[in-house]
Scaffold this motif. Structure first.
Motif, short mmCIF file in Angstrom:
data_model
loop_
_atom_site.label_atom_id
_atom_site.label_comp_id
_atom_site.label_asym_id
_atom_site.label_seq_id
_atom_site.Cartn_x
_atom_site.Cartn_y
_atom_site.Cartn_z
N ASP A 187 0.82 -1.22 0.00
CA ASP A 187 0.00 0.00 0.00
C ASP A 187 0.85 1.26 0.00
O ASP A 187 2.09 1.20 -0.09
CB ASP A 187 -0.97 -0.02 1.18
CG ASP A 187 -0.27 -0.09 2.53
OD1 ASP A 187 0.91 0.31 2.61
OD2 ASP A 187 -0.90 -0.53 3.50
N ARG A 188 0.21 2.40 0.11
CA ARG A 188 0.91 3.68 0.00
C ARG A 188 1.86 3.94 1.17
O ARG A 188 2.92 4.55 0.99
CB ARG A 188 -0.11 4.82 -0.13
CG ARG A 188 -0.83 4.82 -1.48
CD ARG A 188 -1.70 6.05 -1.68
NE ARG A 188 -2.21 6.10 -3.05
CZ ARG A 188 -3.37 5.58 -3.43
NH1 ARG A 188 -4.16 5.01 -2.53
NH2 ARG A 188 -3.75 5.66 -4.69
N VAL A 189 1.49 3.50 2.36
CA VAL A 189 2.39 3.66 3.52
C VAL A 189 3.69 2.90 3.27
O VAL A 189 4.79 3.40 3.52
CB VAL A 189 1.71 3.16 4.81
CG1 VAL A 189 2.70 3.19 5.98
CG2 VAL A 189 0.49 4.02 5.14
N GLU A 190 3.56 1.68 2.78
CA GLU A 190 4.74 0.87 2.49
C GLU A 190 5.52 1.44 1.30
O GLU A 190 6.75 1.34 1.25
CB GLU A 190 4.31 -0.58 2.22
CG GLU A 190 3.86 -1.27 3.50
CD GLU A 190 2.87 -2.40 3.27
OE1 GLU A 190 2.73 -3.25 4.17
OE2 GLU A 190 2.21 -2.43 2.20
N GLY A 191 4.80 2.09 0.37
CA GLY A 191 5.47 2.78 -0.72
C GLY A 191 6.36 3.90 -0.21
O GLY A 191 7.50 4.06 -0.67
N VAL A 192 5.86 4.65 0.77
CA VAL A 192 6.67 5.72 1.38
C VAL A 192 7.88 5.12 2.09
O VAL A 192 9.00 5.66 2.01
CB VAL A 192 5.81 6.54 2.36
CG1 VAL A 192 6.69 7.49 3.17
CG2 VAL A 192 4.73 7.31 1.62
N CYS A 193 7.69 4.01 2.79
CA CYS A 193 8.80 3.34 3.48
C CYS A 193 9.89 2.93 2.49
O CYS A 193 11.09 3.09 2.75
CB CYS A 193 8.30 2.10 4.22
SG CYS A 193 7.24 2.45 5.64
N LEU A 194 9.48 2.41 1.34
CA LEU A 194 10.44 2.01 0.31
C LEU A 194 11.23 3.22 -0.19
O LEU A 194 12.46 3.15 -0.36
CB LEU A 194 9.72 1.34 -0.85
CG LEU A 194 9.20 -0.08 -0.60
CD1 LEU A 194 8.31 -0.54 -1.75
CD2 LEU A 194 10.35 -1.06 -0.41
N LEU A 195 10.56 4.33 -0.41
CA LEU A 195 11.24 5.53 -0.90
C LEU A 195 12.22 6.07 0.15
O LEU A 195 13.30 6.55 -0.20
CB LEU A 195 10.21 6.60 -1.26
CG LEU A 195 9.33 6.28 -2.49
CD1 LEU A 195 8.27 7.35 -2.67
CD2 LEU A 195 10.18 6.16 -3.75
N LEU A 196 11.85 5.99 1.41
CA LEU A 196 12.76 6.43 2.48
C LEU A 196 14.00 5.55 2.56
O LEU A 196 15.11 6.04 2.80
CB LEU A 196 12.01 6.44 3.82
CG LEU A 196 10.94 7.52 4.00
CD1 LEU A 196 10.19 7.32 5.32
CD2 LEU A 196 11.56 8.91 3.94
#
Length: 321
Positions: free
Chosen positions: A299-308
């Protein structure tokens, strides 16, 4: 310097356009044979979008530039997982099927572990040096062949789907075959220009082969995956995007590094256990995401984690440059 940059851009353009034609042609041929969307992404599109990495790593192996060959693959896998899937998940949360979670994501982890075990001979096993030899290359290519066989064997769709999916985009099968052939020519020629100019620029700036391979080369050769996943997400074809990245990462390791090691043994110099750990972390994160936050989704939260995580990894590279 300006000439080298211009040649780099021309080479990259040939690689990207060549891979685009290759993917379109190969996907058309695959649909005629009645494969599911995920399997097309996992195999045909995954391998097709990995051809820039293949060309760059193979030419680097021919020149005995081990850090360039290995760094390109490790960097591409990190870029694919952290940045591309991170961006894709922000656009469209990606469904993860139970079959993908039980088979393909664990295989992605296992393949990463195989690469670490085979390449870090000195770091892990205390041997003379860290190296991917020809025997290692043969092992990886055999594993790739087995994985492709398994994927195609289980990838046939039912007769109703096949009636829809089995019709190619083009009336004649010779058109996609010509696209595949033309794409390969552009990839080979463009890849050679790309590697030569990137190496020249790196040496002029005093950068190591590892740094430019794991950043500029990796990002450049991953552009087909980025374009494919973004377009797939916009068109709400999340399974194609996810299959593309998983298939690309597995192909990068088993096919590309296996073939590169067969061409010339790859003695690792600047590629470290930290780089391999970052790659493995990405593979592990994808499996964990099946169980966290929105279950059975990236999901989008995990997408942000990947980008970080991508930002943190790039910061550590630049800091230690």
């Amino acid at each position: 310097m300006l000439v080298s940059i211009l040649i780099l851009i021309i080479g990259l353009a040939l690689v990207v356009f060549g891979s685009d034609y290759l993917v379109d042609g190969a996907s058309d041929i695959a649909r005629r044979s009645g494969l599911s969307e995920f399997v097309i992404g996992l195999t045909i599109v995954g391998i097709g979008t990995s051809t820039p990495e293949m060309v760059v790593s193979f030419f680097s192996a021919f020149r005995a530039q081990a850090d360039m060959a290995v760094g390109n693959v490790v960097g591409s896998n990190i870029f694919n997982t952290f940045l591309i899937l991170g961006i894709t998940a922000l656009i469209l949360p990606l469904d993860i099927s139970s079959r993908t979670a039980k088979r393909d994501l664990p295989i992605n982890i296992i393949v990463s572990l195989v690469l670490i075990a085979l390449s870090l001979d000195f770091t892990i096993w205390g041997q003379e040096k860290d190296c991917l030899g020809r025997v290692d290359g043969v092992i990886m290519l055999l594993l790739f062949a087995a994985y492709m066989y398994l994927s195609f064997k289980e990838g046939k769709i039912d007769s109703e789907q096949q009636a829809v999916t089995g019709t190619g985009r083009y009336k004649s099968v010779w058109i996609p075959i010509a696209m595949v052939a033309g794409g390969l020519v552009a990839l080979v020629f463009g890849g050679r220009l790309f590697v030569d100019s990137a190496t020249d620029i790196a040496h002029r700036l005093g950068w190591s082969d590892k740094f430019i391979a794991i950043t500029i080369l990796a990002a450049g050769t991953s552009l087909p995956e980025l374009a494919t996943c973004v377009v797939a997400a916009i068109k709400k074809k999340g399974q194609l995007a996810l299959g593309n990245i998983i298939g690309s990462n597995i192909s990068n390791i088993l096919l590309i590094l296996g073939g590169s090691a067969l061409i010339h043994p790859l003695a690792l110099d600047k590629i470290t256990a930290f780089d391999f750990t970052a790659m493995l972390l990405g593979a592990l994160f994808l499996l964990v995401s099946y169980f966290t936050f929105t279950k059975k989704k990236l999901d989008r939260v995990e997408g942000v984690c990947l980008l970080l995580m991508e930002a943190a990894y790039m910061y550590s590279l630049i800091k230690n440059l």
